[in-house]
Design a protein around this motif. Structure first.
Motif: not given
Length: 226
Positions: A210-226
């Motif tokens: 929005h002009l001079d600012s913004g957001v990064y939105i996570i819509e879907d995520a899961i857990l993953e083994e390390k």
């Protein structure tokens, strides 16, 4: 001590948790205040819904409290949350406060009223050393919001590494932005690190600008083994 961490999922509350665990505190709960107000003075907003997944990744129970995020009124919601934690045997609250007197003073006042010790382990830390430490420890931090000169849309969703910090140093010289984002320049989200039992894998995301600012939105995520 039995402690809880005021937890947004951002770099600072994650580092407060890291410090508490490193001090061998018994971290009983993560406390997330979920504000309905994007302009909340007290609480982190972008991707706060991911704290549920982070709780699982960290293997620490989460207590979520919704608030309308109205200035000063939101403190009543936080007080009720603190009272609940006290009733559950919590003795102290860790926070990720770095320089915000507004936040720290209000949290400490509530703690004093209820009988909870408030600990802000990184208060007045050297911002550059702090950011370098986060990277050196192996935390994976995503930038989830920007609102400052020099931070354009390309920063959204970017992982903070040493190269990014070098760029922030230059932006600090040019625009005087706080390298650790304590002036509200950016919001962050931790998705992996040395205290994580599992890591967050992002499946679907989007950027809103929005002009001079913004957001990064996570819509879907899961857990993953390390």
């Amino acid at each position: 001590m039995n402690v809880a961490v005021l937890f947004s999922g951002g770099k600072d509350s994650t580092m407060a948790l890291y410090h508490a665990l490193n001090e061998k505190e018994d971290v009983k709960y993560l406390l997330s205040m979920k504000s309905r107000n994007d302009e909340s003075y007290m609480f982190h907003v972008p991707n706060i819904h991911i704290t549920d997944l982070l709780s699982q990744a960290l293997d620490i129970p989460l207590i979520s409290v919704e608030t309308d995020g109205v200035k000063e009124e939101e403190l009543k919601d936080l007080k009720r949350a603190f009272e609940n934690l006290k009733s559950l045997g919590v003795e102290a609250i860790y926070t990720g406060a770095l320089y915000s007197v507004y936040q720290k003073s209000r949290i400490e006042k509530l703690g004093s009223e209820i009988g909870l010790k408030i600990i802000s382990p990184y208060w007045h830390v050297d911002e550059l050393k702090y950011m370098r430490e986060i990277v050196a420890l192996g935390f994976k931090i995503v930038i989830s919001g920007v609102a400052a000169w020099g931070l354009d849309e390309s920063w959204l969703g970017r992982i903070i590494d040493d190269e990014a910090i070098d760029e922030l140093v230059k932006l600090n010289e040019k625009y005087k932005i706080n390298i650790a984002f304590e002036g509200g320049e950016a919001e962050t989200l931790a998705i992996d690190g040395p205290i994580f039992k599992k890591k967050i894998k992002i499946l679907k995301d989007k950027k809103e600008w929005h002009l001079d600012s913004g957001v990064y939105i996570i819509e879907d995520a899961i857990l993953e083994e390390k």
